[in-house]
Design an enzyme around this catalytic site. Structure first.
Site, PDB file in Angstrom:
ATOM      1  N   ARG A  30      34.873  34.691  44.746  1.00  0.00           N
ATOM      2  CA  ARG A  30      33.788  35.483  45.286  1.00  0.00           C
ATOM      3  C   ARG A  30      33.766  37.056  44.791  1.00  0.00           C
ATOM      4  NH1 ARG A  30      33.802  33.129  50.605  1.00  0.00           N
ATOM      5  NH2 ARG A  30      32.618  31.087  50.415  1.00  0.00           N
ATOM      6  N   CYS A  31      32.766  37.552  44.956  1.00  0.00           N
ATOM      7  CA  CYS A  31      32.672  38.929  44.428  1.00  0.00           C
ATOM      8  C   CYS A  31      33.748  39.712  45.257  1.00  0.00           C
ATOM      9  CB  CYS A  31      31.157  39.462  45.000  1.00  0.00           C
ATOM     10  SG  CYS A  31      30.869  39.707  46.791  1.00  0.00           S
ATOM     11  N   PRO A  32      34.203  40.760  44.800  1.00  0.00           N
ATOM     12  CA  PRO A  32      34.130  41.323  43.326  1.00  0.00           C
ATOM     13  C   PRO A  32      35.323  40.518  42.338  1.00  0.00           C
ATOM     14  CG  PRO A  32      35.330  42.825  44.413  1.00  0.00           C
ATOM     15  CD  PRO A  32      35.358  41.686  45.562  1.00  0.00           C
ATOM     16  N   LEU A  33      35.819  39.671  42.447  1.00  0.00           N
ATOM     17  CA  LEU A  33      36.780  38.903  41.706  1.00  0.00           C
ATOM     18  C   LEU A  33      36.509  38.847  40.343  1.00  0.00           C
ATOM     19  CD1 LEU A  33      38.835  36.670  44.160  1.00  0.00           C
ATOM     20  CD2 LEU A  33      39.679  38.847  43.063  1.00  0.00           C
ATOM     21  N   ASP A  48      29.374  32.200  41.917  1.00  0.00           N
ATOM     22  CA  ASP A  48      28.953  33.145  42.965  1.00  0.00           C
ATOM     23  C   ASP A  48      27.900  33.835  42.514  1.00  0.00           C
ATOM     24  OD1 ASP A  48      28.665  35.032  44.865  1.00  0.00           O
ATOM     25  OD2 ASP A  48      30.608  36.123  44.771  1.00  0.00           O
TER      26      ASP A  48
END
Lengths: 383, 83
Positions: B22-25, B49
């Site tokens: 998921r953001c911001p990964l 995502d």
């Protein structure tokens, strides 16, 4: 001990205006009866409702019989869109709307499409400004029944060219609906629209009251089953005490609007400047000039939006976010997406009549450390 | 350092699989890996995502790197190291 909580999410709901509280309490005694009934209590309720309508209409500069109270801003937006499409069904089945409308408008558009209609979104630029050429072309196409434009973005604060969009609609003989939720009670609404909606909790009125205005001569038909109340535009008896409170606080907020805008706009400038200068790798989004006086949005690179909201909440700051991780759908804000700006680590700060410069400074003093802490935890320092 | 390759069919030198993140990964992984590649190299980030579609081009703009294209499969996002 943490300091007292600071509410910085007025664009969702502002704290109750003292005038609203006073009017609400007073109206509880006389506003419980059905205003449609022909006995004493009903007549008193009718007088309260009529007075509230006159006051709200006068504040907006419209006729009283053009204004209906709805059970919420969302209900008003749904009713505005579906009624505008229903009223012009014979002309065509196309709804034109900006890509950055409120989700209430987009959900009404989705229903329209699910029932066989067409919806044409018009893009915005990186600052969130409507593409005027694309708008004119879209509303000028054959088969357009209705057009919807948000007066100013509730997510990034960019004010939209309503007068110009209205002129394009007038040339194409398409009625324009303006979602004025962030303008009413704060800023004047440019002329040229045929249908307008607003939401009382945005100006310090109670939750659960919306306004729907349909100008005389507009071909608009209620999309709901028949009901004689509120000029047949929205079914069900109104919650009269909250309507009275909404109208009273609207008048009060509108009377103070110029002074409040002059007080809050420099605070927003201050936030824009200090966030840019003191938080590394941040993108302040939205138009820096043509913007709402009370709202500013920024995105922090490599920061999880949900973690940021929780960290701010622990320090007593209530803000909102357009980041995907903070939404129930796990999708980023369609507004940030349409603008093409960073959607993670997003924070929306919106101010109101109780916001002080000391509160804003304290927020700005604490924010860089909070962001740095989250970045250190995530191991992204120096990226 | 030499500039980027002229426009052509960019072949990614490496694929970074960020599916399921998921953001911001995905953006963080991109920011870690890209500087380790030679200037001019193209890195493909796979990320499902929906926020990646917005945030990877935005990161490129903020960091002065080149967002080459989004590819349907993955979905993937090709980024060229410019500096």
């Amino acid at each position: 001990m943490s300091a007292s909580p600071v509410h910085l999410d007025a664009a969702t709901a502002a704290p109750l205006h003292p005038v609203a509280r006073q009017a609400l309490l007073a109206a509880l005694d006389d506003g419980w009866a059905d205003p449609g009934k022909l006995y004493g209590a009903g007549r008193r309720a009718r007088q309260l409702l009529d007075a509230a309508r006159e006051a709200a209409a006068a504040t907006l500069g419209v006729r009283a019989d053009e204004l209906s109270f709805t059970p919420s801003g969302t209900a008003a937006a749904h009713t505005a869109v579906l009624g505008g499409l229903a009223g012009r069904r014979r002309v065509g089945g196309t709804l034109v709307h900006s890509a950055i409308e409120h989700s209430a408008v987009l959900h009404a558009a989705e229903q329209h499409v699910a029932h066989g209609g067409t919806a044409v979104p018009v893009p915005v630029d990186r600052l969130g400004r409507l593409d005027r050429g694309a708008w004119s072309a879209a509303v000028g196409a054959p088969g357009v029944a209705f057009a919807a434009l948000i007066g100013a973005s509730h997510e990034v604060g960019t004010v939209q060219p309503v007068a110009e969009a209205a002129a394009a609609c007038a040339a194409a003989r398409v009625p324009l609906y303006v979602d004025a939720a962030q303008l009413v009670g704060r800023s004047p609404v440019p002329p040229g629209w045929s249908v307008l909606t607003a939401s009382a909790r945005k100006w310090g009125g109670p939750p659960g009251v919306g306004l729907l205005v349909v100008r005389k001569g507009t071909r608009w038909v209620s999309p709901w089953p028949a009901d004689e109340r509120e000029f047949g535009r929205t079914p069900g008896v109104v919650n009269l005490p909250t309507v009275v409170a909404a109208a009273a606080s609207l008048r009060a907020a509108a009377a103070d609007a110029v002074a409040e805008a002059a007080r809050l706009a420099p605070l927003v400038d201050r936030i824009r400047a200090r966030v840019t200068a003191e938080v590394p790798d941040v993108e302040v989004v939205g138009d820096p000039v043509d913007r709402l006086p009370h709202l500013v949005t920024f995105s922090c690179l490599y920061v999880d939006g949900e973690a940021l909201l929780h960290a701010l909440d622990r320090r007593g700051f209530a803000v909102s976010s357009g980041s995907a991780c903070t939404s129930s759908t796990l999708r980023p804000s369609h507004v940030l997406e349409a603008m093409g700006v960073l959607s993670h680590g997003n924070v929306r700060v919106s101010l109101h009549r109780e916001t002080t410069s000391e509160q804003v400074e304290r927020f700005l003093d604490e924010l860089p450390g909070i962001v740095a802490g989250l970045r250190a935890e995530a191991g992204v320092v120096g990226l | 350092m030499p500039g980027p390759d002229p426009v052509g069919g960019p072949d990614p030198v490496e694929v970074l699989d960020c599916r399921g993140m998921r953001c911001p990964l995905p953006v963080i992984r991109l920011a870690r890996r890209l500087p380790e590649l030679p200037v001019g190299a193209v890195l493909r980030v796979l990320a499902d995502d929906p926020a990646a579609a917005v945030d990877i081009p935005a990161w490129c703009r903020m960091r002065g790197q080149e967002f080459v294209a989004a590819t349907g499969e993955g979905p993937g996002y090709d980024v060229r190291r410019l500096h």
